[in-house]
Write an enzyme that holds these catalytic residues in place. Structure first.
Site, PDB file in Angstrom:
ATOM      1  CB  SER A 173     -51.150  31.264 -65.034  1.00  0.00           C
ATOM      2  OG  SER A 173     -51.508  31.404 -66.389  1.00  0.00           O
ATOM      3  CD  GLU A 190     -48.372  28.697 -63.663  1.00  0.00           C
ATOM      4  OE1 GLU A 190     -47.878  29.350 -64.594  1.00  0.00           O
ATOM      5  OE2 GLU A 190     -49.346  27.927 -63.804  1.00  0.00           O
ATOM      6  NE  ARG A 205     -47.057  26.033 -66.980  1.00  0.00           N
ATOM      7  CZ  ARG A 205     -47.005  25.410 -68.173  1.00  0.00           C
ATOM      8  NH1 ARG A 205     -46.117  24.463 -68.397  1.00  0.00           N
ATOM      9  NH2 ARG A 205     -47.835  25.741 -69.132  1.00  0.00           N
TER      10      ARG A 205
END
Length: 310
Positions: free
Chosen positions: A228, A298, A179
């Site tokens: 998320s 995130e 990520r």
């Protein structure tokens, strides 16, 4: 004292464009959370050349922020100073190239690229069906889902820097990790080239249907959410840590932790960005207190706090 944005004054300092410049442009409706303040100036370039010319001629002291379709984004209530760049139709083409390759503009939705690959019987891009965003966001955060990541399929990315120069970055140049993209923050991605493999259309379609069913069963896909919220810590699942902290359904005003999936925050109607961010920080503090684990955001958070914000 809260900084007040003055888009009209900023417009006078900006060069002419072929696309669109809008002062004091609302951003709330451009984000999936449906909240947040305005852009001092919103720029929708006509194409890559328009973007490059604009960046080359814009004074260096003016901040430039790029956003995608707003699926993994929280715009703070005080708005975003400087210029916000949002890529539109001129960056949305998706075409097939020889050798099971697909070239996509960064405004193209991930799901559209997955469906295009299906139409061409190209495998390996199926996981994009499970990512609620655009190709630009996928490049910038190495987005992934259902066993696949952007780094697994990327051949190269095309980008414009703050001086208007064009760059072509290889997969290695992106310095990907979980990520995370290690490419310079100032780059605005305009295009990506992906490598697929020969596939069976029926099998790809079945896999995409399975992803769709899984998302609808386990995620609040019809709610005002940013996807998320936190990255998964090594060897752990964020949603489990949040659940173990007793925060399933926890709320601050109309900002609530999803009952369906604890790693999703929901705007139930009228939540400010400050309330959503406070909810996220409360989760981080509770999880840290109970487990000793730090959750990293995130969701990308941009802009200034509002007059009553944190």
């Amino acid at each position: 004292m809260t900084q007040r944005l003055d888009g009209s004054a900023l417009l006078r300092r900006l060069p002419p464009v072929r696309g669109r410049l809008e002062a004091n442009a609302p951003l709330a409706d451009l984000t999936w959370f449906r909240t947040g303040g305005p852009a001092e100036v919103l720029f929708t370039p006509a194409d890559e050349a328009d973007l490059a010319d604009f960046l080359r001629a814009t004074p260096a002291d003016i901040p430039v922020t790029v956003i995608g379709v707003g699926s993994n984004l929280l715009v703070r209530d005080g708005g975003v100073p400087g210029v916000v760049v949002r890529l539109g139709r001129g960056f949305a083409d998706v075409v097939e190239e020889p050798g099971q390759r697909i070239r996509a503009g960064t405004a193209a939705l991930d799901v559209r690229v997955a469906r295009f690959a299906l139409d061409k019987s190209i495998d390996a891009l199926t996981f994009l069906r499970g990512i609620p965003g655009s190709i630009g966001g996928a490049l910038r955060m190495n987005a992934g889902a259902y066993g696949g990541e952007t780094k697994d399929i990327l051949v190269e990315a095309r980008a414009v820097d703050r001086s208007g120069n064009i760059h072509v970055l290889s997969n290695a140049d992106m310095n990907y990790s979980y990520r995370h993209c290690g490419a310079p923050e100032g780059l605005i991605f305009t295009q990506a080239l992906f490598q697929g493999r020969p596939g069976n259309a029926a099998e790809i379609a079945a896999a995409m249907d399975k992803i769709t069913e899984s998302r609808e069963a386990t995620q609040p896909v019809k709610s005002r959410t940013g996807g998320s919220t936190f990255k998964n810590p090594p060897g752990r699942k964020s949603w489990q840590l949040i659940d173990q902290a007793g925060l399933r359904g926890f709320a601050i005003g109309p900002a609530r932790v999803s009952e369906l999936h604890c790693n999703f925050l929901i705007n139930e109607g009228g939540a400010t960005a400050a309330q959503i961010e406070e909810l996220g920080e409360t989760i981080r503090a509770r999880v840290k207190s109970g487990s000793g684990i730090d959750l990293d955001w995130e969701i990308k958070r941009i802009g200034l706090a509002g007059s009553g914000g944190a």
